[in-house]
Design an enzyme around this catalytic site. Structure first.
Site, mmCIF file in Angstrom:
data_model
loop_
_atom_site.group_PDB
_atom_site.id
_atom_site.type_symbol
_atom_site.label_atom_id
_atom_site.label_comp_id
_atom_site.label_asym_id
_atom_site.label_seq_id
_atom_site.Cartn_x
_atom_site.Cartn_y
_atom_site.Cartn_z
ATOM 1 N N GLY A 115 0.638 -1.396 -0.046
ATOM 2 C CA GLY A 115 -0.011 -0.119 -0.034
ATOM 3 C C GLY A 115 0.798 1.237 0.068
ATOM 4 O O GLY A 115 0.413 2.262 0.528
ATOM 5 N N ASN A 142 0.967 3.409 -2.389
ATOM 6 C CA ASN A 142 0.362 4.216 -3.221
ATOM 7 C C ASN A 142 -0.845 4.659 -2.177
ATOM 8 O O ASN A 142 -1.171 5.900 -2.222
ATOM 9 C CB ASN A 142 -0.292 3.596 -4.402
ATOM 10 C CG ASN A 142 0.725 4.015 -5.453
ATOM 11 O OD1 ASN A 142 0.778 5.232 -6.042
ATOM 12 N ND2 ASN A 142 1.331 2.992 -6.080
ATOM 13 N N HIS A 179 -1.599 2.477 -12.911
ATOM 14 C CA HIS A 179 -1.157 1.247 -13.495
ATOM 15 C C HIS A 179 0.247 1.532 -13.869
ATOM 16 O O HIS A 179 0.656 2.757 -14.247
ATOM 17 C CB HIS A 179 -1.864 0.917 -14.775
ATOM 18 C CG HIS A 179 -1.258 -0.163 -15.691
ATOM 19 N ND1 HIS A 179 -1.500 -1.327 -15.149
ATOM 20 C CD2 HIS A 179 -0.747 -0.137 -16.708
ATOM 21 C CE1 HIS A 179 -1.056 -2.371 -15.944
ATOM 22 N NE2 HIS A 179 -0.348 -1.542 -17.035
ATOM 23 N N GLU A 231 4.727 7.608 -9.152
ATOM 24 C CA GLU A 231 3.241 7.189 -8.696
ATOM 25 C C GLU A 231 2.876 8.055 -7.510
ATOM 26 O O GLU A 231 1.796 8.348 -7.459
ATOM 27 C CB GLU A 231 3.097 5.745 -8.465
ATOM 28 C CG GLU A 231 3.488 4.940 -9.741
ATOM 29 C CD GLU A 231 3.460 3.262 -9.357
ATOM 30 O OE1 GLU A 231 2.564 2.968 -8.463
ATOM 31 O OE2 GLU A 231 3.998 2.508 -9.983
ATOM 32 N N THR A 254 -12.561 1.126 -16.231
ATOM 33 C CA THR A 254 -13.821 0.540 -17.065
ATOM 34 C C THR A 254 -13.856 -1.060 -16.960
ATOM 35 O O THR A 254 -12.861 -1.446 -16.500
ATOM 36 C CB THR A 254 -13.854 1.203 -18.452
ATOM 37 O OG1 THR A 254 -12.444 0.753 -18.931
ATOM 38 C CG2 THR A 254 -13.676 2.889 -18.651
HETATM 39 C C1 GRF Z 1 2.841 -0.543 -8.257
HETATM 40 O O1 GRF Z 1 3.550 -1.116 -9.142
HETATM 41 C C2 GRF Z 1 1.643 0.072 -8.795
HETATM 42 O O2 GRF Z 1 1.835 0.610 -9.780
HETATM 43 C C3 GRF Z 1 0.445 -1.050 -8.801
HETATM 44 O O3 GRF Z 1 0.668 -1.827 -7.666
HETATM 45 C C4 GRF Z 1 1.860 -1.726 -7.358
HETATM 46 C C5 GRF Z 1 2.290 -1.830 -5.911
HETATM 47 O O4 GRF Z 1 1.610 -0.871 -5.481
HETATM 48 N N1 GRF Z 1 -0.761 -0.430 -9.104
HETATM 49 P P1 GRF Z 1 1.641 -0.171 -3.793
HETATM 50 O O5 GRF Z 1 3.213 -0.099 -3.266
HETATM 51 O O6 GRF Z 1 1.216 -1.452 -3.061
HETATM 52 O O7 GRF Z 1 0.897 1.095 -3.710
#
Ligand code: GRF
Length: 197
Positions: free
Chosen positions: A13, A15, A110, A175, A142
């Protein structure tokens, strides 16, 4: 009006943490729920420690019955009064049955410059193809996988000697910049795309 944001994840997590950290002050969104299909996900542990509501629906008992799995997710969201969903490292495919009712209210990040490299192993594929640049994309979700209107992209150079891991780390940094910027606009109803740098 404050938008109640649910963040879906399957792993650490990073992000999600960036999104949660950005939703302060005059930001139109607030983290209302962190959801996972994995009770052991690091993101769930972290969110609980922050006092953020969490829900977990393990996909495994549902087997191939995606509709039943998704119906359970939808039911768990109801008490939290969710306005927007951010997929952030959520590793289960969601069918049109779930995505449909959330059309226009669900976004995803993504790790490629869509429409290139939909699906998995994006960095290894970009390197194998000899790409000179890579990056990440935030898009509206989508029913088609890794499709939907692009709301933001961040580009990074591919450097000599890059491995999928070194490239992933460089993209992940971006990201954490891009997704919060896009969410802030999206939560305010502004769909103008953001392109970095
Ligand atoms: C990352 O590569 C992100 O682009 C994809 O999942 C991977 C892990 O993301 N959506 P996170 O560190 O768990 O947020």
């Amino acid at each position: 009006m404050t938008r109640r944001v649910a963040i879906f994840l399957s792993g650490g997590g990073s992000n999600m943490r960036a999104l949660v950290g950005s939703m302060t002050g005059d930001h139109p969104g607030r983290p209302a729920l962190v959801f996972s299909n994995d009770a052991e996900a690091g993101g769930i542990v972290w969110a609980r420690a922050q006092g953020i509501a969490t829900e977990v629906v393990d996909h495994r008992p549902f087997g191939t019955d995606r509709a039943a799995f998704e119906a359970e997710i939808a039911a768990r969201l109801v008490p939290h009064g969710i306005d927007l969903i951010c997929l952030a490292g959520f590793m289960r495919v969601l069918t049109a049955g779930f995505v449909g009712p959330w059309a226009g209210r669900m976004i995803n990040i993504h790790p490629s410059l869509l429409p290139k490299y939909r699906g998995l192993n994006t960095h290894a594929r970009a390197l194998a193809a000899g790409e000179q640049e890579a990056g990440c994309t935030v898009h509206e979700v989508t029913p088609a996988l890794d499709d939907g209107p692009i709301l933001g992209q961040a580009r990074v150079p591919v450097l000599a000697g890059d491995t999928p891991e070194t490239l992933a780390a460089r993209v992940l940094e971006q990201e954490h910049v891009l997704y919060p910027l896009v969410l802030r606009r999206f939560a305010a109803g502004d769909r103008r795309a953001i392109f970095l740098p």
